[in-house]
Design a protein around this motif. Sequence first.
Motif, PDB file in Angstrom:
ATOM      1  N   PRO A  68       0.820  -1.209   0.000  1.00 26.66           N
ATOM      2  CA  PRO A  68       0.000   0.000   0.000  1.00 26.66           C
ATOM      3  C   PRO A  68       0.861   1.270   0.000  1.00 26.66           C
ATOM      4  O   PRO A  68       1.994   1.261   0.483  1.00 26.66           O
ATOM      5  N   ILE A  69       0.291   2.325  -0.564  1.00 30.37           N
ATOM      6  CA  ILE A  69       0.975   3.627  -0.599  1.00 30.37           C
ATOM      7  C   ILE A  69       0.095   4.686   0.058  1.00 30.37           C
ATOM      8  O   ILE A  69      -1.123   4.534   0.136  1.00 30.37           O
ATOM      9  N   ALA A  70       0.742   5.737   0.512  1.00 31.76           N
ATOM     10  CA  ALA A  70       0.032   6.859   1.130  1.00 31.76           C
ATOM     11  C   ALA A  70      -0.634   7.706   0.054  1.00 31.76           C
ATOM     12  O   ALA A  70      -0.208   7.741  -1.099  1.00 31.76           O
ATOM     13  N   HIS A  71      -1.680   8.384   0.443  1.00 34.28           N
ATOM     14  CA  HIS A  71      -2.336   9.342  -0.437  1.00 34.28           C
ATOM     15  C   HIS A  71      -1.353  10.471  -0.751  1.00 34.28           C
ATOM     16  O   HIS A  71      -0.649  10.944   0.149  1.00 34.28           O
ATOM     17  N   GLY A  72      -1.324  10.939  -1.991  1.00 36.02           N
ATOM     18  CA  GLY A  72      -0.490  12.088  -2.316  1.00 36.02           C
ATOM     19  C   GLY A  72      -0.874  13.306  -1.495  1.00 36.02           C
ATOM     20  O   GLY A  72      -0.016  14.043  -1.004  1.00 36.02           O
ATOM     21  N   LEU A  73      -2.189  13.498  -1.324  1.00 41.04           N
ATOM     22  CA  LEU A  73      -2.635  14.658  -0.555  1.00 41.04           C
ATOM     23  C   LEU A  73      -2.292  14.531   0.930  1.00 41.04           C
ATOM     24  O   LEU A  73      -2.136  15.546   1.612  1.00 41.04           O
ATOM     25  N   LEU A  74      -2.118  13.306   1.427  1.00 44.52           N
ATOM     26  CA  LEU A  74      -1.610  13.133   2.795  1.00 44.52           C
ATOM     27  C   LEU A  74      -0.194  13.681   2.874  1.00 44.52           C
ATOM     28  O   LEU A  74       0.145  14.423   3.805  1.00 44.52           O
ATOM     29  N   THR A  75       0.629  13.347   1.896  1.00 42.45           N
ATOM     30  CA  THR A  75       2.001  13.861   1.876  1.00 42.45           C
ATOM     31  C   THR A  75       1.992  15.389   1.885  1.00 42.45           C
ATOM     32  O   THR A  75       2.717  16.016   2.660  1.00 42.45           O
ATOM     33  N   ALA A  76       1.143  15.988   1.062  1.00 46.19           N
ATOM     34  CA  ALA A  76       1.055  17.455   1.023  1.00 46.19           C
ATOM     35  C   ALA A  76       0.580  18.011   2.364  1.00 46.19           C
ATOM     36  O   ALA A  76       1.091  19.033   2.836  1.00 46.19           O
ATOM     37  N   SER A  77      -0.366  17.327   2.999  1.00 45.73           N
ATOM     38  CA  SER A  77      -0.904  17.833   4.267  1.00 45.73           C
ATOM     39  C   SER A  77       0.110  17.758   5.401  1.00 45.73           C
ATOM     40  O   SER A  77      -0.051  18.424   6.420  1.00 45.73           O
ATOM     41  N   LEU A  78       1.155  16.963   5.227  1.00 40.87           N
ATOM     42  CA  LEU A  78       2.197  16.854   6.252  1.00 40.87           C
ATOM     43  C   LEU A  78       3.236  17.978   6.161  1.00 40.87           C
ATOM     44  O   LEU A  78       4.120  18.065   7.024  1.00 40.87           O
ATOM     45  N   LEU A  79       3.132  18.833   5.150  1.00 44.73           N
ATOM     46  CA  LEU A  79       4.144  19.890   4.982  1.00 44.73           C
ATOM     47  C   LEU A  79       4.350  20.773   6.201  1.00 44.73           C
ATOM     48  O   LEU A  79       5.498  21.074   6.534  1.00 44.73           O
ATOM     49  N   PRO A  80       3.321  21.215   6.911  1.00 46.36           N
ATOM     50  CA  PRO A  80       3.605  22.028   8.102  1.00 46.36           C
ATOM     51  C   PRO A  80       4.522  21.308   9.095  1.00 46.36           C
ATOM     52  O   PRO A  80       5.462  21.902   9.625  1.00 46.36           O
ATOM     53  N   ALA A  81       4.275  20.022   9.331  1.00 48.51           N
ATOM     54  CA  ALA A  81       5.140  19.256  10.246  1.00 48.51           C
ATOM     55  C   ALA A  81       6.517  19.040   9.640  1.00 48.51           C
ATOM     56  O   ALA A  81       7.534  19.158  10.329  1.00 48.51           O
ATOM     57  N   LEU A  82       6.564  18.730   8.348  1.00 48.20           N
ATOM     58  CA  LEU A  82       7.844  18.461   7.691  1.00 48.20           C
ATOM     59  C   LEU A  82       8.729  19.700   7.612  1.00 48.20           C
ATOM     60  O   LEU A  82       9.955  19.608   7.653  1.00 48.20           O
ATOM     61  N   MET A  83       8.121  20.870   7.496  1.00 49.86           N
ATOM     62  CA  MET A  83       8.880  22.110   7.355  1.00 49.86           C
ATOM     63  C   MET A  83       9.256  22.733   8.704  1.00 49.86           C
ATOM     64  O   MET A  83      10.035  23.671   8.748  1.00 49.86           O
ATOM     65  N   ASP A  84       8.710  22.197   9.792  1.00 49.45           N
ATOM     66  CA  ASP A  84       9.025  22.720  11.118  1.00 49.45           C
ATOM     67  C   ASP A  84      10.528  22.594  11.379  1.00 49.45           C
ATOM     68  O   ASP A  84      11.077  21.500  11.345  1.00 49.45           O
ATOM     69  N   GLY A  85      11.181  23.703  11.598  1.00 49.09           N
ATOM     70  CA  GLY A  85      12.618  23.715  11.855  1.00 49.09           C
ATOM     71  C   GLY A  85      13.487  23.753  10.608  1.00 49.09           C
ATOM     72  O   GLY A  85      14.707  23.817  10.717  1.00 49.09           O
ATOM     73  N   VAL A  86      12.882  23.706   9.420  1.00 47.21           N
ATOM     74  CA  VAL A  86      13.677  23.738   8.181  1.00 47.21           C
ATOM     75  C   VAL A  86      14.013  25.178   7.809  1.00 47.21           C
ATOM     76  O   VAL A  86      15.177  25.518   7.603  1.00 47.21           O
ATOM     77  N   LEU A  87      13.004  26.020   7.716  1.00 47.49           N
ATOM     78  CA  LEU A  87      13.235  27.421   7.363  1.00 47.49           C
ATOM     79  C   LEU A  87      13.630  28.218   8.606  1.00 47.49           C
ATOM     80  O   LEU A  87      13.330  27.813   9.729  1.00 47.49           O
ATOM     81  N   PRO A  88      14.296  29.350   8.414  1.00 47.08           N
ATOM     82  CA  PRO A  88      14.676  30.177   9.566  1.00 47.08           C
ATOM     83  C   PRO A  88      13.451  30.618  10.366  1.00 47.08           C
ATOM     84  O   PRO A  88      12.350  30.733   9.830  1.00 47.08           O
TER      85      PRO A  88
END
Length: 171
Positions: A68-88
């Motif tokens: 099974p694979i994750a929904h593409g839109l699930l991946t997009a919805s994780l961006l706030p968590a994924l970007m936490d601490g990445v940008l200044p």
Amino acid sequence: PRGTAVERASTSAPTIDGPEAWVAAAGECFGPGAWLAVDQARVDAFARCTEDHQWIHRAGAVTQFGGPIAHGLLTASLLPALMDGVLPRMGWVAQEINMGFNRLRFVSPVKVGARVRASAKVVSVRRLGKGAGGKGPDGTETVVSVAVSTDEDSDAKPAMTCEWVTRQYAR
């Protein structure tokens, strides 16, 4: 070890003091950020929220991707968590507004059980005026190019790419 929570990287992201410094950051690259696990429980919860119960996301699915694979839109919805601490950190910002995405693409699947993380490049930053009647807060509009990769990338293709457009408003 893989968990369902974000595994925080030890980042010492700089703090941006004002809109001028953020404008000057255009062209800079940041990341990658911390890993985040995409397990079956997360995929099932997303399916319930979005009512997208397509077979390819279900536990035990036999797919061309080896499961099974994750929904593409699930991946997009994780961006706030994924970007936490990445940008200044933006010391000057009172609020940030999500304006949407340009060129959102799901390049390769995220297999259930994989981990994902994000890297970013600041594409452009433009100053905004003071708002209606010159009385609103000073701010910027930012376009950040984001690539989300998985820990199973044998061919190094990202799972997802996009340009994320946001607006930042001063205190």
